[in-house]
Design a protein around this motif. Structure first.
Motif, PDB file in Angstrom:
ATOM      1  N   HIS A  80       0.830  -1.211   0.000  1.00 17.12           N
ATOM      2  CA  HIS A  80       0.000   0.000   0.000  1.00 17.12           C
ATOM      3  C   HIS A  80       0.866   1.263   0.000  1.00 17.12           C
ATOM      4  CE1 HIS A  80      -3.955  -1.775   0.311  1.00 17.12           C
ATOM      5  NE2 HIS A  80      -3.587  -2.509   1.336  1.00 17.12           N
ATOM      6  N   ARG A 100       3.589   1.756  -1.478  1.00 13.51           N
ATOM      7  CA  ARG A 100       4.141   1.966  -2.827  1.00 13.51           C
ATOM      8  C   ARG A 100       3.067   2.342  -3.845  1.00 13.51           C
ATOM      9  NH1 ARG A 100       6.824  -2.743  -1.096  1.00 13.51           N
ATOM     10  NH2 ARG A 100       5.423  -4.038  -2.342  1.00 13.51           N
ATOM     11  N   ALA A 101       1.816   2.251  -3.442  1.00  9.81           N
ATOM     12  CA  ALA A 101       0.706   2.486  -4.370  1.00  9.81           C
ATOM     13  C   ALA A 101       0.450   3.978  -4.549  1.00  9.81           C
ATOM     14  CB  ALA A 101      -0.550   1.797  -3.847  1.00  9.81           C
ATOM     15  N   ASP A 102      -0.221   4.296  -5.648  1.00  9.07           N
ATOM     16  CA  ASP A 102      -0.557   5.695  -5.911  1.00  9.07           C
ATOM     17  C   ASP A 102      -1.837   6.074  -5.159  1.00  9.07           C
ATOM     18  OD1 ASP A 102      -2.954   5.136  -7.527  1.00  9.07           O
ATOM     19  OD2 ASP A 102      -1.549   4.487  -9.077  1.00  9.07           O
ATOM     20  N   HIS A 119      -5.050   4.188  -5.904  1.00  6.41           N
ATOM     21  CA  HIS A 119      -5.176   2.870  -5.279  1.00  6.41           C
ATOM     22  C   HIS A 119      -5.718   3.011  -3.859  1.00  6.41           C
ATOM     23  CE1 HIS A 119      -4.135  -1.063  -3.617  1.00  6.41           C
ATOM     24  NE2 HIS A 119      -3.582  -0.395  -2.628  1.00  6.41           N
ATOM     25  N   ASN A 143      -9.056   1.471  -2.362  1.00  2.54           N
ATOM     26  CA  ASN A 143      -9.015   0.643  -1.149  1.00  2.54           C
ATOM     27  C   ASN A 143      -9.993   1.188  -0.119  1.00  2.54           C
ATOM     28  OD1 ASN A 143      -7.343  -1.522   0.498  1.00  2.54           O
ATOM     29  ND2 ASN A 143      -7.648   0.256   1.829  1.00  2.54           N
TER      30      ASN A 143
END
Length: 159
Positions: free
Chosen positions: A132, A134-136, A139, A143
């Motif tokens: 999470h 590392r997500a943009d 995302h 979520n």
């Protein structure tokens, strides 16, 4: 060290005041007792409703680490741990309180050791959290929507 555990609406409302006093080493939010205090049916409802967004922002701005209660093992939980961890990342939380379900309600440490690969399960939580981070932002927004839907579904079943 001073480490507050905030488990009521009144306690959550004191975050700014707490930050104005002696600096806490870290802060925790107890979601189960908070939900009971608010008369909610399910422990994740205050989080899904956004009740911790402003206090989390204050803690982040002050550089005070914080965590939330109630994380199950990856792949388990009434609301999957992966969704809960995404909310941790969205809010800036980097600590957790493990749920009772994390250890399958083992009655003793020996029973927990026999039935659970504790290090492996913690590694899985850390990996899910890291994914999470590392997500943009898109995302994390997806979520959040999935988390809110899962919380609403569980709460509806409890009513």
């Amino acid at each position: 060290p001073f480490i507050p555990l905030l488990e009521t609406a009144a306690g959550v409302a004191l975050v700014a005041e707490i930050l104005a006093g002696p600096r806490p080493a870290e802060v925790y939010f107890g979601l189960n007792d908070l939900s009971l205090d608010l008369g909610r049916d399910f422990m994740f409802e205050p989080l899904a409703e956004g009740m911790l967004d402003a206090p989390a922002a204050l803690l982040c701005a002050a550089g005070v680490p914080f965590g939330l209660g109630g994380v199950a093992r990856v792949g388990t939980g009434a609301v999957p741990a992966e969704l809960v961890l995404g909310e941790h990342v969205r809010l800036g939380s980097d600590r957790v309180i493990l749920s009772r379900g994390f250890h399958d309600r083992a009655a003793t440490v020996a029973e927990m050791r026999q039935n659970l690969d504790f290090r492996g399960e913690l590694s899985a939580l850390k990996a899910a959290y890291a994914a999470h981070t590392r997500a943009d932002p898109g995302h994390l927004a997806q979520n959040r929507a999935a988390f809110q839907a899962a919380v609403a579904a569980v709460a509806a079943k409890m009513r």
